[in-house]
Structures are given as C-alpha cells and as structure tokens.
Design an enzyme around this catalytic site. Structure first.
Site, mmCIF file in Angstrom:
data_model
loop_
_atom_site.group_PDB
_atom_site.id
_atom_site.type_symbol
_atom_site.label_atom_id
_atom_site.label_comp_id
_atom_site.label_asym_id
_atom_site.label_seq_id
_atom_site.Cartn_x
_atom_site.Cartn_y
_atom_site.Cartn_z
ATOM 1 N N ASP A 1 44.180 36.613 36.124
ATOM 2 C CA ASP A 1 42.837 36.015 36.095
ATOM 3 C C ASP A 1 42.525 35.565 34.669
ATOM 4 O O ASP A 1 41.407 35.711 34.188
ATOM 5 C CB ASP A 1 41.798 37.024 36.589
ATOM 6 N N GLY B 1 32.919 39.201 40.509
ATOM 7 C CA GLY B 1 31.612 39.833 40.353
ATOM 8 C C GLY B 1 30.980 39.485 39.024
ATOM 9 O O GLY B 1 31.380 38.537 38.351
ATOM 10 N N LYS B 2 30.019 40.275 38.627
ATOM 11 C CA LYS B 2 29.260 40.021 37.405
ATOM 12 C C LYS B 2 29.688 40.980 36.303
ATOM 13 O O LYS B 2 30.187 42.077 36.557
ATOM 14 C CB LYS B 2 27.763 40.183 37.680
ATOM 15 N N VAL B 3 29.440 40.557 35.058
ATOM 16 C CA VAL B 3 29.708 41.387 33.889
ATOM 17 C C VAL B 3 28.371 41.734 33.247
ATOM 18 O O VAL B 3 27.541 40.849 32.996
ATOM 19 C CB VAL B 3 30.621 40.674 32.877
ATOM 20 N N ILE C 1 25.859 39.176 31.540
ATOM 21 C CA ILE C 1 26.356 38.305 30.462
ATOM 22 C C ILE C 1 27.508 37.423 30.928
ATOM 23 O O ILE C 1 28.043 36.636 30.154
ATOM 24 C CB ILE C 1 26.810 39.131 29.241
ATOM 25 N N GLY C 2 27.888 37.539 32.195
ATOM 26 C CA GLY C 2 28.970 36.704 32.706
ATOM 27 C C GLY C 2 29.128 36.853 34.199
ATOM 28 O O GLY C 2 28.735 37.865 34.786
#
Length: 858
Positions: A710, A598-600, A592-593
C-alpha cells in the site's frame, strides 16, 4: 479523462451493437461504406482534406501551425511524401501523417483523412483523444501502417478494420479497448505486426484469428488481464513469427506442442500466466534465433527438457516462479551470448556447473530457493561481466571461493541459508560490492577487516554462523544501511559508531559483545556480580507481589463477568494510553488522513507525546491471536527509514487499529498537495534514497521478507530533517487477504500507485512495491501529485509522463520548473529510474537494492 462521459457513450454504442442483426449487417455493409464516396469528394484537393482533418483537432501546442493552403502539403510538419513532386503537380504518392505525441485531442474527422489518396502510414499515438476507435478509419483503403497506441481510445475493437486489406502493421496498445478480439481480423492476411498489449480485452481467442494470420512477425497481447483462453495451438502455424509476447494475459493450460515449429522466434514471453504441466520435449531444438525466453510466474512443472542448449543466440533464460524439477540442462551455461539466468523459486537440483571463464558473458545468476547441492563454482569469479550471484536457500556446501570478487562488476553476493563452511575470504577486490549476504551457514573465524575498505558496501548480513573475535572497527568507514551479525560467537567491544549511527544493526545472540546500550557495558563488569544478592531479594519480593496481584485480578474478572472491556490493547513499547482513551479519540476533529483501509487519527497522550493511529475498517475477522502474531512480526522491524509500530488495539468485532509514531511534518503527500511544493532537490533526493533504503530493508533484510502493498506518498512520513519513514506496511497481514483486496479495489483515488499486474496475479511480489515507489519518484521529479482527478490533461502521473518522455523537449515539460537548472542532470537521471520502476513488465523493473545503488551514485 472523463469516465462518466466515456461510459455513457460506450453504453449507447453497445446498446446498438448488441441487437442480434446489426453486427452481421455492418460486416456486409463495410465494403460499400469504404467505396461510397461521391465523385466530388474523391476529387477534393489533398491539402483541403488534410485541413478539414486538422480543423477537427484541438492542437494546444500549435504543432500543426505549418498546415496552410499557401504551402505544399508535402512541406508541412509531420507530413512526409515519397515523391518530391507530390502536392505541387498533383502526382499521387505515398503519404505519411505522423502526429505522435503532440498532445492532440478532439473528434477525429476520419472521413476527410481517409479520402487522402495514397495515405499509407498514419500515427495518432500518444495523444489524448478520449473517444472510441473511429470506425471511419476502416475507409482508409490505402493504409499500410496504423498506429493508435496510448491515445486514450476506449470501447470495442472495430471488426470493420478487416476492410483494411493492405494493412501490414496495426498498433492499438496502451489504450482501454474492451471486449473480444474480433475474429474478422483474420481477413488481414498480410498483417506482420499486431500490437494489442495493455488493454482490457477479454474472453476466448477465436482459433480462426491466428489460423489465417500466417504472415505475422510480431504479436503482443500482454497485459490483457481479462482474457480467459488456453494458448491457441494455431500460434504454432505462424512460420514467420519472431516476437510472441503474451505476458500477464490470462492464458492457462499447457504449452502446445505446435510451438516447437516456431523456428524464427527471437523473443518468447509467456510469463505471469496460469500455465501448467511440463514444457514439451524438444523445446528449443529449432529455436536457432531465440534471444529471450521468459516462462516465469506460471505453474509449469517437471524437468526442463534438453534442447535449450541448442539456442546458440540465447541471452536471457527466465523460468523463476514455477515448479521445475531435476537439473537445469548442462549446456545452457556455456551458451556464448547468455547474460541472465533466473531460475529461483523452483525445485531444481544437482550441482552448479563451472562456467566457461574468459568467454562467458553472464551478468546475473539467480537460483535461490531450489535444491542445488555441492560447492560454489570457482569459475564465477573469472566471469568478467558477472554483477550478481544469488543462490540462497539451497543445499550448497564447501567453502566460499576466495576469487568470487575477481569479477570487476560484482555487486551482489547472496549465498545465505546453505551449508557453506570455512572462513570468510578477504574480499579486497570487491570494489563494486553493494550487498554481501552469508547468513545461516557454517562460517567460522573472524570478520575480515578488509570489508571496511570496500567503497560502496551497504548491506552486510553474517548472522547465524559460528564467527568469533571482535567486530572490526574498520566497518565504521562504511555507509551501512544494514549490519546483521546476530547469533554468532563474537566478543569484545562493539565500535561506538556502529551502535549509535547505524540505522539497522543486529547484535543479539552474541553474549560476549559489550558496549553502550548492550547488556554488558564493558567498563564495569563487576557491578553485575555485586548486585546479584540484592537482585535475588528483590525478585523474591516481586514474585510474591505478582502472585497476590494475579489472584486479585482473577477474582476481579470473575466479578466483572459480562462488563469486561470489548477491546484488547497490546503495546510493544511504553505508551501512556488505554484502549478506552484510544477509542474515545476516534472522532472527526482528530482525523489527519484517509485511505483505502480507514482513517488515520492524531491522538495526544497523557505525557504530551503524539501518536498516529490507523483504524482499519476493512476487518477480515481474524482472531486476536492471529492479529497479534502478525503485528509482533511487524513491530520488530527496525530501520531508520521505517516508521515504528508501537502497538495495536483489537476489538471484539475483529476491528484492528495500529499505533505508529507520529511526525510533525506529516506525510510527503501533504507537502506535494500543498499550494506550493517548496521542497528543494537535495531534500527530495534524500526522501527518495531513504524511502528506497527502507523498502530494500523490508524486501531483502527481514526474514521472512515483508511486502508493503500500500505504498503511496501519504504513507511516507517526514521527520524534522526530511528523513523519510515508511508507514502503512503489512496492513494485509492484519486484516486478511480477502479484506485487503476488497478495500484496495474500492480506493479509486489511489489506483495510480498500484502495479498493472495487481488485478490478475494471485501472488504479490516485491516488484509491485517497486512500481509504487516509481510513482512516488515521479511525484518528486515533477512536483505533481500522482492523482489529479480534476485535470483535463491527464489524471494519472504515469500516463502523463509516458506521453511526454519521448518528445524532443519532453524532459523540460516533465521536470519540476521550480527546481534550479543546476540540478537538471540529476533530475533527468532519477526520471529515467522512475520510468524503469513503473515499467508495465514487472521483470523490467529494478530490485530495490539496485535502486539504492543508483540513487547513491554521484
């Protein structure tokens, strides 16, 4: 911008100029180039030359529509003549062409422009030319002032500008100019203003450059992070220098003794460099006109020399973030115009002096994290302009003056982590008090009920003292974001609204307190005693069962050997998931992101609940124990505007995955980047205020404070009521600093959220988060995503706003037109705050406390 085209053009240019003989040849040729016009060219009418120049420009707004051969050029918009007859009778005069902030682009026809006789002032600032600095501008022999700031120029700074012998002011700030500062500019002996701030200049500054520029009044090299130079001693040989701005420009070494001779200085900013050693003795003795001194963020040491008290016009004294020792010069505090003293994070000692009550103009005194001792000066409350007194982490003792809030402006009081004793005075006059921090002292007695009458009090921290009695019910009158009364000796019932409604309440360490959700519920104290016998029996049974289970588990691990799981799952809250299930869900359909680290993933749990998992690919190879210790600290953070960390998973390869609570509405970025950003202004303001409160909590209420580092709209999650939750904070602590910086540098699409000083400072600060917050504010006010790579206008929202903010109708171009006009005034106020938050100079950004106060203001 078009970086590929820009870089390829630049590489061609550099390929040519890098041939050994060519720069020298150009220097010899430049005088010939300047004077080699033909007779026909020289006699071409002025209006034709200006129209030729106009034809080379792209003018989307029609700002130059009045430029026509049917009208005298002195009557054209943005053209000024000093002689009213010029352009009519052909009289030569001084001509100014000011095209600042018109949205112009195109390839500049400098050849035609420089043949305009009497062209004295030229401004192409705040446009979008996206080209190298035109070499042909060196032909404009009559120029007195040249302003090319913030116009998307790039490439090297032309040494041919040395031919502009009459130049008095040169401004190239806010561009992307690279390479060294040409030593040939030393030929501009009449130059009074040289502004090169905010570029990408590099290398060592040539001594000859400043040895000859003895007429300079204003020199700004700040924000050129790639310079690698000691402070040039030759700067001290500029007797006319009034403004010397070198903030964040890669300077190192000691402050030269020659600086003592700069008697005309009004502003001296050497902050955010790598300066070391002591400040030269006698520093300030001759600075009779000095208004602002900023030496913050360096490695300077030793006592601060006497002499600064002779700077009778001084308004700002900022030396925070160094290693100064000894006492602050006593005469400093009594300077008649002094407004700001910032000396935190040093090793200063001694007593704080009494202030000259009634005549002092002091507004803020910040001396946190030093070794000051003695009592707090009673005269602070008599300084009518004082709005912030912050002296935490010192060795102050005695009692807290009861007149501390007699100053009608007092908003922030922080004397936490000292040895102050006695009772907390009645702060009935503190009508503007926003934050009161008295933690980790020796206060006794009760909490004054009168605190509940202070209209804007938002943060109260009284933890780790010896306070007794009950928590006053009057505190329920306040709109608190924080109440910390932990580790005192309080007793009695906790007011119900404080437990149920307050976002961040800390009550632990007070065994006498009772109420809903606490170990003691007040109403049935006997139930606990009635169940003791049964509890003892149960404990014995459970203990036996646990021993059996431990033995069986040990035997199982021995039998499993190498087949044990490579993942370690740590859950801080009950969550029905295993490490194997978590890693099995790491596939693209659940993404979803995506971000720098990295990725979510969205993962559905066994009980039907959902969690968001951020899988950090940028592993810093920290050990499991190191990661666990860091994550435990982050997981303890509780605030209504902070996303809860429910656990993490650690693999044998050092990879870390962080588990967060999930919100169905997704992130703020999802809404902004939708086909239509439909969020109304009241909800946008709610998001801004909640985000500010969450950040203020991370920065100032956590011990130790937590930097986000971030922050971006994709890390602002939205609950069903649009109450924001800050996520993604503290990632650098889970992956290590080296891996964090490497991943952040690779995330080009999110660079617009990163503060300019990120690339050159070793020590991150709260003000970097403030910059990122300001970018999100701009997104909320404009309705535009922060990054628009496909835009021909401007890909960076900060630059986009800066180009328009000073135009006559700038606000109408910036504010989201989909919002009702009734909200325009509030939007304008928030826009101004966002511009402050995204200031290039960190010290000009407000702290998050101030941001919260401003957003709460009606």
């Amino acid at each position: 911008m078009a970086p590929r085209r820009r870089r390829s053009a630049y590489s061609v240019s550099m390929a040519a100029t890098n041939r050994g003989y060519l720069p020298f040849f150009l220097l010899l040729l430049s005088p010939l180039i300047t004077t080699s016009y033909s007779a026909a060219e020289a006699e071409q009418p002025v209006h034709e030359l200006l129209l030729s120049f106009k034809a080379s420009l792209h003018d989307p707004s029609g700002a130059l529509a009045t430029w026509s051969s049917s009208t005298p050029y002195c009557n054209w918009s943005h053209v000024t003549c000093t002689d009213a007859a010029a352009g009519i009778a052909g009289v030569n005069s001084s001509i100014t062409v000011s095209l600042q902030g018109l949205g112009l682009s195109g390839d500049i026809n400098a050849s035609a422009l420089c043949r305009v006789p009497g062209l004295a002032d030229l401004s192409l600032a705040s446009n979008a030319f996206n080209q190298t600095v035109p070499l042909q501008l060196s032909r404009c022999a009559s120029l007195v002032s040249l302003n090319l700031s913030s116009a998307f120029f790039w490439g090297p700074l032309p040494e041919q500008f040395a031919a502009l012998a009459g130049l008095v002011s040169l401004d190239l700030s806010g561009n992307d100019i690279e390479g060294t500062v040409p030593p040939g500019l030393a030929a501009l002996r009449g130059l009074q203003t040289l502004d090169l701030r905010g570029n990408r200049l590099s290398g060592v500054l040539h001594p000859a450059l400043f040895r000859n520029l003895t007429s300079l009044h204003y020199l700004d090299l700040s924000g050129n992070h790639f310079l690698e130079s000691p402070l040039p001693p030759e700067l001290g040989g500029m007797p006319s220098l009034r403004w010397l701005l070198l903030q964040g420009a890669g300077f190192s070494g000691a402050i030269p003794d020659t600086f003592l001779a700069l008697e005309q200085l009004q502003v001296l900013d050497l902050s955010m460099n790598s300066l070391t050693g002591p400040v030269p003795p006698g520093f300030g003795l001759k600075f009779q006109k000095l208004l602002s001194l900023d030496l913050s963020g360096n490695g300077l040491s030793g006592p601060f020399p006497d002499g600064v008290e002779r700077c009778l016009m001084l308004q700002r004294f900022e030396v925070q973030g160094n290693a100064f020792t000894g006492e602050i010069p006593a005469g400093l505090w009594s300077l008649p115009d002094l407004q700001v003293v910032r000396a935190e994070d040093n090793r200063f000692s001694g007593r704080l002096p009494e202030f000259p009550a009634g005549v002092s103009r002091l507004e803020q005194v910040q001396v946190d994290n030093n070794s000051f001792s003695g009592g707090i000066p009673r005269s602070i409350g008599l300084v009518r302009t004082m709005y912030r007194f912050s002296a935490s982490l010192n060795e102050l003792d005695g009692s807290l003056p009861d007149n501390l809030c007699d100053s009608p402006a007092m908003s922030i009081i922080d004397v936490s982590h000292n040895a102050i004793s006695g009772t907390i005075p009645e702060f009935s006059n503190c009508k503007r008090l926003v934050s009161l921090r008295l933690s980790s002292n020796g206060f006794t007695g009760t909490i004054p009920a009168s605190l509940g009458d202070l209209p804007v009090l938002t943060y109260i921290d009284l933890s780790s003292n010896g306070l007794t009695g009950a928590i006053p019910a009057e505190l329920q009158n306040l709109k608190l974001a924080l109440l910390n009364v932990s580790y005192n000796r309080l007793s009695g019932r906790v007011p119900a609204e404080l437990v149920s409604d307050l976002p961040a309440v800390f009550l632990q360490g007070n065994p006498g307190l009772c109420g809903p959700g606490l170990p003691n519920d007040c109403d049935m104290p006997s139930r606990k005693h009635q169940g003791l016998a049964l509890a003892a029996t149960v404990v014995l049974f459970i203990t036996g069962a646990v021993l059996l289970a431990v033995g069986a588990s040990a035997m199982y691990r021995r039998l499993q050997g190498k087949n044990s799981s490579p993942w370690k799952l740590v859950l801080f809250h009950p969550t029905k998931i295993t490490a194997e299930e978590l890693f099995a869900a790491f596939h693209e359909k659940n993404v979803i992101g995506r971000g720098a680290f990295g990725k979510v993933y969205l993962i559905a749990l066994q009980d039907g609940q959902n969690v968001a998992v951020k899988r950090l690919f940028c592993s810093g190879k920290l050990t499991f124990r190191e990661v666990k210790n860091e994550m435990k600290v982050l997981a303890k953070i509780r605030h209504k505007n902070i996303a809860k960390i429910t656990g993490f998973c650690y693999s044998s390869e050092g990879e870390v995955s962080v588990i967060y609570e999930y919100f169905q509405r997704g992130s703020l970025q999802d809404m902004i980047c939708a086909a239509k950003f439909t969020l109304g202004w009241n909800d946008r303001l709610k998001v801004a205020l909640g985000l500010a409160q969450g950040l203020a909590y991370l920065h100032h209420d956590c011990t130790p404070g937590v930097l986000h580092r971030d922050l971006k709209s994709s890390n602002v999650l939205l609950a069903d009521d649009f109450e924001p939750r800050v996520a993604g904070f503290g990632v650098h602590r889970a992956v290590g600093e080296k891996a964090y910086r490497a991943s952040l540098d690779s995330d080009l699409n999110q660079r617009c959220y990163v503060a300019p000083e990120q690339n050159f400072t070793k020590n991150p600060t709260n003000l970097m988060d403030v910059y990122s917050f300001g970018v999100i504010l701009l997104e909320l006010v404009t309705g535009r995503p922060a990054e628009q790579p496909a835009s021909k206008d401007c890909s960076d929202i900060v630059s986009w706003v800066r180009r328009r903010i000073n135009l006559i109708d700038g606000a109408s171009q910036i504010l989201d037109p989909s919002i009702s006009h009734t909200a325009q005034q509030e939007m304008q106020t928030v826009l101004e705050l966002a511009v402050r938050c995204t200031s290039v100079k960190p010290d000009q950004r407000p702290a998050m406390y101030e941001v919260v106060r401003l957003l709460q203001a009606p």
